[in-house]
Design an enzyme around this catalytic site. Structure first.
Site, PDB file in Angstrom:
ATOM      1  CB  CYS A  12      -0.709   0.006   1.115  1.00  0.00           C
ATOM      2  SG  CYS A  12      -2.196  -1.283   1.150  1.00  0.00           S
ATOM      3  N   PRO A  13       0.330   2.385  -0.666  1.00  0.00           N
ATOM      4  CG  PRO A  13       0.296   4.451  -1.454  1.00  0.00           C
ATOM      5  CD  PRO A  13       1.188   3.457  -0.560  1.00  0.00           C
TER       6      PRO A  13
END
Length: 74
Positions: A12-13
């Site tokens: 992530c992201p």
């Protein structure tokens, strides 16, 4: 029509960033199937979809650490 987005192995992201880019390339009413294994994306992808007005048509856990989510473009 469905388009598949494989973001397995991305931290992530990046799964969310990739999903935001991919949704731009499909038509309204089409679906983006996102396969991912980043735990944070289990919250960030549905939140983004809701905020942008897209709908979730499928969301399931595939195994201990991977999920698939289908976002239908508004």
């Amino acid at each position: 029509m469905q388009q598949k987005l494989q973001v397995l192995g991305m931290v992530c992201p990046f799964p969310l960033i990739e999903a935001k880019e991919a949704i731009k390339t499909i038509n309204s009413g089409d679906e983006l199937v996102i396969d991912f294994d980043c735990t944070q994306a289990t919250e960030s992808i549905p939140r983004w979809a809701a905020e942008d007005g897209h709908s979730i048509t499928n969301y399931e856990q595939l195994d201990d650490a991977s999920w698939t989510i289908t976002v239908k473009k508004k």
